[in-house]
Design a protein around this motif. Sequence first.
Motif, PDB file in Angstrom:
ATOM      1  N   SER A  59     -44.011 -15.143  30.936  1.00 54.70           N
ATOM      2  CA  SER A  59     -42.655 -14.590  30.842  1.00 54.70           C
ATOM      3  C   SER A  59     -42.706 -13.102  31.098  1.00 54.70           C
ATOM      4  CB  SER A  59     -42.061 -14.857  29.451  1.00 54.70           C
ATOM      5  OG  SER A  59     -42.033 -16.252  29.196  1.00 54.70           O
ATOM      6  N   PRO A  60     -41.774 -12.566  31.911  1.00 55.63           N
ATOM      7  CA  PRO A  60     -41.770 -11.132  32.187  1.00 55.63           C
ATOM      8  C   PRO A  60     -41.208 -10.343  31.009  1.00 55.63           C
ATOM      9  CG  PRO A  60     -39.924 -12.152  33.275  1.00 55.63           C
ATOM     10  CD  PRO A  60     -40.670 -13.271  32.660  1.00 55.63           C
ATOM     11  N   ILE A  61     -41.736  -9.083  30.834  1.00 56.77           N
ATOM     12  CA  ILE A  61     -41.210  -8.204  29.776  1.00 56.77           C
ATOM     13  C   ILE A  61     -40.685  -6.897  30.366  1.00 56.77           C
ATOM     14  CG2 ILE A  61     -42.780  -9.096  28.043  1.00 56.77           C
ATOM     15  CD1 ILE A  61     -44.491  -6.616  28.482  1.00 56.77           C
ATOM     16  N   GLY A  62     -40.889  -6.634  31.650  1.00 54.77           N
ATOM     17  CA  GLY A  62     -40.436  -5.395  32.237  1.00 54.77           C
ATOM     18  C   GLY A  62     -39.558  -5.659  33.439  1.00 54.77           C
ATOM     19  N   GLY A  63     -38.856  -4.609  33.842  1.00 57.79           N
ATOM     20  CA  GLY A  63     -38.035  -4.691  35.050  1.00 57.79           C
ATOM     21  C   GLY A  63     -36.643  -5.183  34.829  1.00 57.79           C
ATOM     22  N   ASP A  64     -36.232  -5.463  33.674  1.00 54.92           N
ATOM     23  CA  ASP A  64     -34.877  -5.937  33.405  1.00 54.92           C
ATOM     24  C   ASP A  64     -34.434  -5.446  32.033  1.00 54.92           C
ATOM     25  OD1 ASP A  64     -36.462  -7.436  31.790  1.00 54.92           O
ATOM     26  OD2 ASP A  64     -35.989  -9.388  32.688  1.00 54.92           O
ATOM     27  N   ALA A  65     -33.325  -6.041  31.591  1.00 66.02           N
ATOM     28  CA  ALA A  65     -32.781  -5.628  30.277  1.00 66.02           C
ATOM     29  C   ALA A  65     -33.736  -5.953  29.147  1.00 66.02           C
ATOM     30  CB  ALA A  65     -31.424  -6.312  30.058  1.00 66.02           C
ATOM     31  N   ALA A  66     -34.488  -7.066  29.283  1.00 65.55           N
ATOM     32  CA  ALA A  66     -35.454  -7.440  28.233  1.00 65.55           C
ATOM     33  C   ALA A  66     -36.525  -6.370  28.106  1.00 65.55           C
ATOM     34  CB  ALA A  66     -36.070  -8.801  28.541  1.00 65.55           C
ATOM     35  N   GLY A  67     -36.974  -5.866  29.251  1.00 69.84           N
ATOM     36  CA  GLY A  67     -37.990  -4.811  29.212  1.00 69.84           C
ATOM     37  C   GLY A  67     -37.460  -3.559  28.550  1.00 69.84           C
ATOM     38  N   ALA A  68     -36.226  -3.205  28.850  1.00 66.61           N
ATOM     39  CA  ALA A  68     -35.636  -2.030  28.199  1.00 66.61           C
ATOM     40  C   ALA A  68     -35.516  -2.239  26.704  1.00 66.61           C
ATOM     41  CB  ALA A  68     -34.279  -1.742  28.812  1.00 66.61           C
ATOM     42  N   HIS A  69     -35.187  -3.478  26.333  1.00 66.40           N
ATOM     43  CA  HIS A  69     -35.076  -3.782  24.895  1.00 66.40           C
ATOM     44  C   HIS A  69     -36.432  -3.643  24.213  1.00 66.40           C
ATOM     45  CE1 HIS A  69     -33.672  -5.607  21.208  1.00 66.40           C
ATOM     46  NE2 HIS A  69     -34.662  -6.530  21.313  1.00 66.40           N
ATOM     47  N   VAL A  70     -37.483  -4.137  24.856  1.00 71.73           N
ATOM     48  CA  VAL A  70     -38.832  -4.039  24.275  1.00 71.73           C
ATOM     49  C   VAL A  70     -39.266  -2.585  24.192  1.00 71.73           C
ATOM     50  CG1 VAL A  70     -41.256  -4.627  24.621  1.00 71.73           C
ATOM     51  CG2 VAL A  70     -39.482  -6.351  25.003  1.00 71.73           C
ATOM     52  N   GLN A  71     -38.985  -1.829  25.275  1.00 68.60           N
ATOM     53  CA  GLN A  71     -39.366  -0.425  25.309  1.00 68.60           C
ATOM     54  C   GLN A  71     -38.710   0.352  24.172  1.00 68.60           C
ATOM     55  OE1 GLN A  71     -41.531   1.130  27.702  1.00 68.60           O
ATOM     56  NE2 GLN A  71     -41.448   2.716  26.114  1.00 68.60           N
ATOM     57  N   GLY A  72     -37.481  -0.030  23.852  1.00 70.51           N
ATOM     58  CA  GLY A  72     -36.787   0.651  22.761  1.00 70.51           C
ATOM     59  C   GLY A  72     -37.387   0.369  21.405  1.00 70.51           C
ATOM     60  N   GLN A  73     -38.108  -0.756  21.266  1.00 70.17           N
ATOM     61  CA  GLN A  73     -38.711  -1.105  19.982  1.00 70.17           C
ATOM     62  C   GLN A  73     -40.137  -0.565  19.823  1.00 70.17           C
ATOM     63  OE1 GLN A  73     -38.199  -5.233  18.721  1.00 70.17           O
ATOM     64  NE2 GLN A  73     -36.659  -5.523  20.322  1.00 70.17           N
ATOM     65  N   LEU A  74     -40.700  -0.054  20.897  1.00 71.47           N
ATOM     66  CA  LEU A  74     -42.078   0.420  20.814  1.00 71.47           C
ATOM     67  C   LEU A  74     -42.133   1.783  20.148  1.00 71.47           C
ATOM     68  CD1 LEU A  74     -43.435  -0.568  24.338  1.00 71.47           C
ATOM     69  CD2 LEU A  74     -43.721  -1.791  22.184  1.00 71.47           C
ATOM     70  N   PRO A  75     -43.135   2.021  19.290  1.00 65.05           N
ATOM     71  CA  PRO A  75     -43.282   3.334  18.644  1.00 65.05           C
ATOM     72  C   PRO A  75     -43.933   4.328  19.593  1.00 65.05           C
ATOM     73  CG  PRO A  75     -44.983   1.845  17.851  1.00 65.05           C
ATOM     74  CD  PRO A  75     -44.104   1.040  18.757  1.00 65.05           C
ATOM     75  N   GLY A  76     -43.282   5.450  19.841  1.00 64.46           N
ATOM     76  CA  GLY A  76     -43.859   6.469  20.696  1.00 64.46           C
ATOM     77  C   GLY A  76     -43.972   5.999  22.137  1.00 64.46           C
ATOM     78  N   PHE A  77     -44.838   6.655  22.868  1.00 63.69           N
ATOM     79  CA  PHE A  77     -45.056   6.274  24.265  1.00 63.69           C
ATOM     80  C   PHE A  77     -46.212   5.290  24.305  1.00 63.69           C
ATOM     81  CE2 PHE A  77     -46.950   6.795  28.483  1.00 63.69           C
ATOM     82  CZ  PHE A  77     -45.841   6.596  29.280  1.00 63.69           C
ATOM     83  N   THR A  78     -45.874   3.999  24.345  1.00 69.14           N
ATOM     84  CA  THR A  78     -46.862   2.922  24.344  1.00 69.14           C
ATOM     85  C   THR A  78     -46.727   2.125  25.624  1.00 69.14           C
ATOM     86  OG1 THR A  78     -46.702   2.789  21.937  1.00 69.14           O
ATOM     87  CG2 THR A  78     -47.760   0.946  23.077  1.00 69.14           C
ATOM     88  N   ALA A  79     -47.862   1.888  26.254  1.00 71.37           N
ATOM     89  CA  ALA A  79     -47.889   1.060  27.462  1.00 71.37           C
ATOM     90  C   ALA A  79     -48.336  -0.334  27.100  1.00 71.37           C
ATOM     91  CB  ALA A  79     -48.827   1.658  28.510  1.00 71.37           C
ATOM     92  N   LEU A  80     -47.679  -1.365  27.696  1.00 74.22           N
ATOM     93  CA  LEU A  80     -48.003  -2.765  27.422  1.00 74.22           C
ATOM     94  C   LEU A  80     -48.492  -3.433  28.702  1.00 74.22           C
ATOM     95  CD1 LEU A  80     -44.962  -3.823  25.194  1.00 74.22           C
ATOM     96  CD2 LEU A  80     -47.275  -3.275  24.432  1.00 74.22           C
ATOM     97  N   ARG A  81     -49.446  -4.314  28.528  1.00 76.51           N
ATOM     98  CA  ARG A  81     -49.940  -5.132  29.633  1.00 76.51           C
ATOM     99  C   ARG A  81     -50.071  -6.559  29.123  1.00 76.51           C
ATOM    100  NH1 ARG A  81     -54.934  -1.564  32.210  1.00 76.51           N
ATOM    101  NH2 ARG A  81     -53.675   0.091  33.178  1.00 76.51           N
ATOM    102  N   VAL A  82     -49.678  -7.495  30.062  1.00 76.08           N
ATOM    103  CA  VAL A  82     -49.784  -8.923  29.743  1.00 76.08           C
ATOM    104  C   VAL A  82     -50.739  -9.548  30.741  1.00 76.08           C
ATOM    105  CG1 VAL A  82     -48.543 -11.082  29.441  1.00 76.08           C
ATOM    106  CG2 VAL A  82     -47.421  -8.929  28.853  1.00 76.08           C
TER     107      VAL A  82
END
Length: 445
Positions: A59-82
Motif C-alpha cells: 500500500s502506498p503512503i506517499g504522493g497523495d492525501a494519505a501521505g500528507a496525513h502520515v507526514q503530519g503525524q510524524l514527529p520532527g523531520f522523519t523519513a519513511l521507507r517501505v
Amino acid sequence: MSLRWRLTLYSALVSTVIVLLSALLIFISLRSSLNAGLDASLREGATVAATQLAGDAGSPIGGDAAGAHVQGQLPGFTALRVYSPSGGLVDQLGVARTRAPLQAGYVTVGVERTFTLRLPAGGWVQATRSEAELRTTLSRSVRFLTLGLLPLLLFGVVAGYLLADRALRPVDEVARLAASIAASGRYGERLPPVPGQDEMARLTSTVNAMLERLGSTIEREKAFALAAAHELRTPLTVLQGRADLSLERPRSPEQYVSSLRTVRESAAEMLGAIESLLALARSNGQTRLQPVDLAEVITQVVAAQWPAASARGQRIHLVPLSVVVLADAGALELAVSNLLRNALTYGRDGGEVWVETAHTGTGARVEVRDDGPGLLPADLERVVQPFQRGRDQQAVRGAGLGLALVSAVAEQHGAAFTLGTRPGGGLVACLTFPPVRAAMNIQAR
C-alpha cells in the motif's frame, strides 16, 4: 607555601573534581535523554506508518492525501521507507541520505538514526532521522559547561581562601600571642575566647589553659627560688658572721673551736637544704616504675633511723605487711624516710612512732603516726609547700622541705598524700598508692 594557600589549593582541587564529575554526569544524562527521545520519535513514526499500511507493504503512503496525513503525524523531520518482504523499496516519504540494513531495531549510519519495524505481512518499515540536531545540542551543552566551569573554579578558589582565612584566624592569634610572650616575657596574656564548641574554640581554651598552668608554674618557681634564697641566706649569714667575729681579733683555742662548731652546724644545715632541693628537683623528672615491696622499704628506713630515735628515747613500732606496688624504689625510700624523720623530729622525747603498711582494697598505703603535739588544722595543707612549717615548729632547725618532697614523690607515682591529726595528739601522714594496673597506666603516660 602558607597553610592558607595549601588549604585553598586542596579545596580548589576537590571542587574541580566535583564540578567535572557533575558536568560529566549532566552530559551523560542529557545525551541519554536526547537519544531516548530520538529513538522514541523513530519508533512512533514507524508505528504510525505501519498503522497506515495496515500490515500491507504494497500500500502506498506517499504522493497523495494519505501521505500528507502520515507526514503530519510524524514527529520532527522523519523519513519513511517501505520495503517488500524480498527487500525491494516499495515506497518512501521524505529523503534519507543513507540506507540502513533490513534488521529489526535501531542502527546508526553516518549522521542518521534508523529504526526498522517488521510488518505482519512480511514487509519492512524504516523510520530515519538525522542526529545533527542532537549533536548540535550536545555540542552547545559541552561549550556551556566548559565556559561555566571557569567561573565556578574561580569562585571555589576565592571561597576556599576566605574559609581557610576565617578558620585559621584563631591560629594566627595563637602564633602572635606566643611570639609576643616570647619577645616580652608577659606570660599573663590570654587569647580572646572563641564562642562555640568547635576545634578552634577548643584550641583557644586549651592554649589559655596551658598559659594559665605555665603562669602558675612560673609564679610557683619564682616563689620557690625566693624562699630557697631566704633559707640559704640564713646559714650563710651565720657563717659569715661567725667568721668575721673570729677574725676580728685573736681568740683563744676554745673560742676558735666554738666558732668552728657553729660553722659546721650551719654548713650541715645548708648542705641538708641543698640536698633536699636537689631531691625535690629530681622528683619532677620521669621515673621507671617497678614492683616494690612496701614492707622491705619501711624496714630499711626504720633500721636507718633507729639510732636517732634511740638517742631521744623514742620507740618505733613497725608493722611491715608485705604489699607490692609499682614505684621507684629510691624515691619511695626517700619519701618514707622524710616522713619518719619528720615524726621523730617533731615528736616528743621518749614518745612513740608507728610505721605500718596495709592494703586499701584496691591499692596499698604507708602510714606514719606519732604522739607529738601535731599540727593545727589550718597548717595541714600549708606545710606540704616548700619551706613551710607549722606555726609552733619555727624553733626547730630545718629547711621545711621534707613534706614538700613527699608530696612531689606522691604526685610522681599517682599516689595520694594526706596529713591528719590523731585523736590523742600527734600527726598522721599517709601515702596511698593506686592499684598496679593504674600505676602501669601512669607510667605509660
